[in-house]
Write a protein that holds these residues in place. Structure first.
Motif, PDB file in Angstrom:
ATOM      1  N   UNK A  22      27.237  64.248  41.191  1.00  0.00           N
ATOM      2  CA  UNK A  22      27.932  64.233  42.482  1.00  0.00           C
ATOM      3  C   UNK A  22      29.426  64.024  42.356  1.00  0.00           C
ATOM      4  N   UNK A  23      29.880  63.335  41.326  1.00  0.00           N
ATOM      5  CA  UNK A  23      31.325  63.198  41.113  1.00  0.00           C
ATOM      6  C   UNK A  23      31.952  64.561  40.831  1.00  0.00           C
ATOM      7  N   UNK A  24      31.245  65.371  40.065  1.00  0.00           N
ATOM      8  CA  UNK A  24      31.738  66.725  39.772  1.00  0.00           C
ATOM      9  C   UNK A  24      31.722  67.587  41.032  1.00  0.00           C
ATOM     10  N   UNK A  25      30.674  67.429  41.853  1.00  0.00           N
ATOM     11  CA  UNK A  25      30.641  68.150  43.125  1.00  0.00           C
ATOM     12  C   UNK A  25      31.792  67.706  44.013  1.00  0.00           C
ATOM     13  N   UNK A  26      32.049  66.406  44.056  1.00  0.00           N
ATOM     14  CA  UNK A  26      33.142  65.883  44.879  1.00  0.00           C
ATOM     15  C   UNK A  26      34.474  66.519  44.478  1.00  0.00           C
ATOM     16  N   UNK A  79      30.088  58.514  42.476  1.00  0.00           N
ATOM     17  CA  UNK A  79      29.374  58.637  43.729  1.00  0.00           C
ATOM     18  C   UNK A  79      27.894  58.909  43.420  1.00  0.00           C
ATOM     19  N   UNK A  80      27.032  58.351  44.253  1.00  0.00           N
ATOM     20  CA  UNK A  80      25.600  58.504  44.029  1.00  0.00           C
ATOM     21  C   UNK A  80      24.913  59.065  45.269  1.00  0.00           C
ATOM     22  N   UNK A  81      23.669  59.473  45.098  1.00  0.00           N
ATOM     23  CA  UNK A  81      22.865  59.914  46.242  1.00  0.00           C
ATOM     24  C   UNK A  81      22.665  58.766  47.221  1.00  0.00           C
ATOM     25  N   UNK A  82      22.612  57.536  46.720  1.00  0.00           N
ATOM     26  CA  UNK A  82      22.493  56.390  47.623  1.00  0.00           C
ATOM     27  C   UNK A  82      23.726  56.266  48.515  1.00  0.00           C
ATOM     28  N   UNK A  83      24.907  56.544  47.959  1.00  0.00           N
ATOM     29  CA  UNK A  83      26.135  56.541  48.764  1.00  0.00           C
ATOM     30  C   UNK A  83      26.036  57.585  49.879  1.00  0.00           C
ATOM     31  N   UNK A  84      25.536  58.767  49.514  1.00  0.00           N
ATOM     32  CA  UNK A  84      25.386  59.843  50.493  1.00  0.00           C
ATOM     33  C   UNK A  84      24.353  59.446  51.560  1.00  0.00           C
ATOM     34  N   UNK A  85      23.255  58.863  51.125  1.00  0.00           N
ATOM     35  CA  UNK A  85      22.213  58.408  52.056  1.00  0.00           C
ATOM     36  C   UNK A  85      22.782  57.388  53.035  1.00  0.00           C
ATOM     37  N   UNK A  86      23.482  56.401  52.534  1.00  0.00           N
ATOM     38  CA  UNK A  86      24.061  55.362  53.393  1.00  0.00           C
ATOM     39  C   UNK A  86      25.068  55.958  54.372  1.00  0.00           C
ATOM     40  N   UNK A  87      25.873  56.925  53.905  1.00  0.00           N
ATOM     41  CA  UNK A  87      26.828  57.600  54.778  1.00  0.00           C
ATOM     42  C   UNK A  87      26.103  58.325  55.908  1.00  0.00           C
ATOM     43  N   UNK A  88      25.065  59.063  55.563  1.00  0.00           N
ATOM     44  CA  UNK A  88      24.326  59.811  56.580  1.00  0.00           C
ATOM     45  C   UNK A  88      23.707  58.876  57.618  1.00  0.00           C
ATOM     46  N   UNK A  89      23.108  57.802  57.168  1.00  0.00           N
ATOM     47  CA  UNK A  89      22.500  56.839  58.093  1.00  0.00           C
ATOM     48  C   UNK A  89      23.581  56.212  58.975  1.00  0.00           C
ATOM     49  N   UNK A  90      24.683  55.844  58.366  1.00  0.00           N
ATOM     50  CA  UNK A  90      25.789  55.220  59.103  1.00  0.00           C
ATOM     51  C   UNK A  90      26.366  56.155  60.169  1.00  0.00           C
ATOM     52  N   UNK A  91      26.318  57.452  59.898  1.00  0.00           N
ATOM     53  CA  UNK A  91      26.883  58.408  60.851  1.00  0.00           C
ATOM     54  C   UNK A  91      25.841  58.965  61.819  1.00  0.00           C
ATOM     55  N   UNK A 146      28.753  70.140  54.144  1.00  0.00           N
ATOM     56  CA  UNK A 146      29.840  69.636  55.005  1.00  0.00           C
ATOM     57  C   UNK A 146      29.736  68.131  55.226  1.00  0.00           C
ATOM     58  N   UNK A 147      28.544  67.605  55.331  1.00  0.00           N
ATOM     59  CA  UNK A 147      28.404  66.148  55.463  1.00  0.00           C
ATOM     60  C   UNK A 147      28.848  65.474  54.177  1.00  0.00           C
ATOM     61  N   UNK A 148      28.512  66.062  53.019  1.00  0.00           N
ATOM     62  CA  UNK A 148      28.967  65.501  51.749  1.00  0.00           C
ATOM     63  C   UNK A 148      30.491  65.578  51.665  1.00  0.00           C
ATOM     64  N   UNK A 149      31.066  66.659  52.148  1.00  0.00           N
ATOM     65  CA  UNK A 149      32.519  66.817  52.177  1.00  0.00           C
ATOM     66  C   UNK A 149      33.163  65.710  53.027  1.00  0.00           C
ATOM     67  N   UNK A 150      32.539  65.374  54.148  1.00  0.00           N
ATOM     68  CA  UNK A 150      33.046  64.280  54.990  1.00  0.00           C
ATOM     69  C   UNK A 150      33.031  62.958  54.238  1.00  0.00           C
ATOM     70  N   UNK A 151      31.954  62.701  53.505  1.00  0.00           N
ATOM     71  CA  UNK A 151      31.885  61.480  52.691  1.00  0.00           C
ATOM     72  C   UNK A 151      33.007  61.483  51.665  1.00  0.00           C
ATOM     73  N   UNK A 152      33.241  62.596  51.020  1.00  0.00           N
ATOM     74  CA  UNK A 152      34.305  62.678  50.011  1.00  0.00           C
ATOM     75  C   UNK A 152      35.668  62.366  50.619  1.00  0.00           C
TER      76      UNK A 152
END
Length: 91
Positions: free
Chosen positions: A46-50, A1-13, A82-88
């Motif tokens: 981020x994979x370790x955080x996930x 997982x990357x910061x770009x994945x998180x960015x895209x998730x946030x924009x999408x939501x 929590x938003x990162x948790x939702x992506x996970x």
């Protein structure tokens, strides 16, 4: 997982990438706050955080041992986690 994945998730939501004036907005703020949590917790990526996201969310949530930090900036840190948790959970 990357910061770009998180960015895209946030924009999408529905989170804003830019303010009306063109300045960085919530998307970049949440990315920065997640990175800060990783640094505080000595989490290398981020994979370790996930892999530890539920534990980390509890730690920074209300009544957690790091809740005071999680509540900083109007709860921005815990909200970012929590938003990162939702992506996970989506993955």
């Amino acid at each position: 997982m990357t910061m770009d994945d998180f960015k895209e998730f946030l924009i999408r939501t529905g989170y804003s990438e830019r303010t009306p004036a063109g300045n960085p907005s919530t998307v970049y703020d949440y990315q920065k706050r997640v990175q800060t949590i990783c640094e505080r917790e000595h989490i290398p990526d981020l994979d370790s955080l996930a892999a530890r996201i539920d534990e980390t969310e509890r730690k920074y949530a209300e009544n957690g041992e790091e809740s005071e930090f999680g509540e900083k900036s109007h709860n921005a840190y815990i909200n970012a986690i929590r938003r990162f948790q939702e992506l996970c959970r989506e993955q």
